[in-house]
Design an enzyme around this catalytic site. Sequence first.
Site, PDB file in Angstrom:
ATOM      1  N   ASN A  63      11.145  37.244  -0.326  1.00 53.07           N
ATOM      2  CA  ASN A  63      10.266  36.523   0.587  1.00 53.07           C
ATOM      3  C   ASN A  63      10.509  35.028   0.492  1.00 53.07           C
ATOM      4  OD1 ASN A  63       9.171  36.435  -2.048  1.00 53.07           O
ATOM      5  ND2 ASN A  63       7.184  35.848  -1.223  1.00 53.07           N
TER       6      ASN A  63
ATOM      7  N   GLU B 288       9.421  36.027  -5.118  1.00 47.85           N
ATOM      8  CA  GLU B 288       8.773  36.856  -6.126  1.00 47.85           C
ATOM      9  C   GLU B 288       8.478  38.273  -5.640  1.00 47.85           C
ATOM     10  OE1 GLU B 288       4.975  35.436  -4.080  1.00 47.85           O
ATOM     11  OE2 GLU B 288       7.110  34.982  -4.176  1.00 47.85           O
TER      12      GLU B 288
ATOM     13  N   CYS C  28       9.132  32.877  -1.332  1.00 46.34           N
ATOM     14  CA  CYS C  28       9.001  32.303  -2.669  1.00 46.34           C
ATOM     15  C   CYS C  28       9.689  33.129  -3.741  1.00 46.34           C
ATOM     16  CB  CYS C  28       7.526  32.110  -3.015  1.00 46.34           C
ATOM     17  SG  CYS C  28       6.632  31.097  -1.821  1.00 46.34           S
TER      18      CYS C  28
END
Length: 777
Positions: free
Chosen positions: A458, A462, A460
């Site tokens: 995604n 994670e 970020c």
Amino acid sequence: MPQLVTKPNNRQLEFDEVRLSVYADRILEGLDMLDKERLLRGVLSKLRREEVTGEDISSAFTMSSLELVTKEEPNWKFAAARSLLTTLYKKAAHNRRYKAYSDEPYGALYPLITELVQKGIYRQELLDFYTKEQVEELGKCIDYRHDLLFDYIGLLTLSDRYLANDFEGRVMELPQERYMIIAMFLMHREPAEKRLDLVKEAYWAMSNIYMTAATPTMSNAGKKVAGQLSSCFIDTVDDSLEGIFDSNTDVARLSKMGGGIGVYLGKVRARGSDIRGHKNTSSGVIPWIRQLNNTAVSVDQLGTRKGAVAVYLDVFHKDILAFLDLKLNNGDERMRAHDVFHGICIPDLFMEAVESRGEWSLFCPHEVKKLMNWKDANGRPLGLEDFYDEANGQGTFRDKYAEAVAHPILSRITVQAIDIMKRVMKSQLETGTPYMFYRDTVNRANPNSAHGMVYSSNLCTEIMQNQSATVIESEELVTKDGQTRIVISKVPGDFVVCNLNSIHLARAVPADVLERLIPIQVRMLDNVIDINNIEVLQAQYTNSQYRAVGLGTFGLHHLLALEGIRWESEEAVTYNDNLYEKINYLLVQASMELAKEKGHYAKFQGSDWESGAYFESRGYVDGEHEGKYVTTEQWKALQQQVQSNGVRNAWLFAIAPNGSTSIIAGSTASIDPLYELLSYEEKTTYKIANPAPDLSEKTIWYYKTAFTIDQHWSIDMASARQRHVDQAQSFNLYVRPDIKATEFLELHLHAWKAGLKSTYYVRSRALTIEECESCAS
């Protein structure tokens, strides 16, 4: 010296220095060693007009306190927060027409809810599912003293971005009421007989700041005119004109509701590929990325900021070289997309070629599928992106890659792997990206590999969940009852949804509340799945099938400093291993207990949870990796319980960046080291000093800052955590702008060999990076 003070109701009082002194005593209560006389001198120097308002006085106390914040006297930030609180209390009391007292500054909860429901600010469910008596009971649980936990920047962030105002922008909701409304809304579908107890438990967790909800949940829960509650999404783009444009539309619809978007483009044909047999007609992925870039800019997030989109491409895709230059500031501007973020999907074989200075071949996914004749169980063509390697260099990807290289007709571009890596590192030092996504490591550890594959991450880095493209099956005209309609039939793919919240490690661990905290966090996350209404139907469907959540953590460096543990030490690595094992044990246990109550997720059968392989692959049940807090026997018992009862959620653990919410909580972000001992928040006319949390003569020795830390120690700690995190970590690398290429490469090789699933930004003091608010859970 002022002569008169004008109150909010236009009543005027004579200015009284004694009252200033009493007020100073109140905001300094319990803040030892702060000099009241210095504060009062600063306040009086700002009140030189003959007539001032009560708000002028509060503002003078706030600004004077902020001016006194230093590394030596960090607690002035709490004095400033208390002054800001006074302003909020007075405004809310005036706007809601109640009398605020210093020992009870909050008004009644039920009138607030009824008024804001009538105005269309709160959702009707807050009245439909709770009686007046129940709301009044919950109102009595609100503890205004928890407002004293906020420092100034935390309280300012909370009040500016999250508290509910009316349509004229007037303050209506106070901090503890925001927490209570979130708790009420997330629990409103729970059975009536246990609903209030669960609301109180969720309020306990949030109001004590033992945890934070993700930004979309913090901002939107219980509000009517607002976005959805999930943080971000991942789409997989089909290699067709309809698939590409549908994906862009879906990105726009989710972005307008405040979601951050990840988009995997590895299935889209490369530049120069054929379209319907016509040679050299495809323009490749870059024009479609530019289109996503325009969508991100033009379809903003709830009218507040431009959309946030990350695009991912495989390092064996023919367009990878142009992709790596997307965000550079020189070259052909027609091949640039400055407003999206980008990440590359990397197999082990590529990193081996980098290390050995070997060659690397690039392919068009469309040509691979057309010529290689690889099929899945249903006869659908497969590409290189659909395979990965198992452990120890054994697996399918390297075999398929070798077949593709040896194919006599399949076109390819062959370059030196190290040259691609140089392009990667050059872009990272200039722009902070691309992100690194280690696809073999991710898929080997995927507990739901029986049901799909993880192609990318995604915004970020994670979130690691199964993905597949949504495909248009048919489009036809249908006439019924004299009305003609165009009916489009689609086969929904796995469209990933991220539902996040996070533990405040520096508060929850010393308070020894993890056993109580994590079950209510899991329930809150699970309820988001049922409550949330996502416009993109394949995302809604995926959410219901996997019920994936991402519990995270923040305040790691804060906690280490409180515990007296140096970042650069084996003690810190071992501490991370033991702590995150305990969190994971409690997390799996909580999801299992929820499955006993509500049922396991739809695709539990065939998963590593059902087979027990999840526990075996992580070394929990072999007796060789026994941790400090969880025994092998406890893991074995939990394994049996999970196999019998299931888990409620297909994925459980993901460590997000926590930018905004860690600021509210007054702690260090995520798993990052402290940036500076004394940082500054820039406002239009002034700067706010922000010292490290709990900075003292004791903790300062354990607050070595990010750019002075040996990053190899950070990687070792991330490696210790990764065994316990079924998804991934938003892991940043902090480097000097003049870092040597060999040193930089060694960091990447270390991260890959240490088993990290991804790395997030490469941060340098020379870079200013604008991050995604949605993911800053």
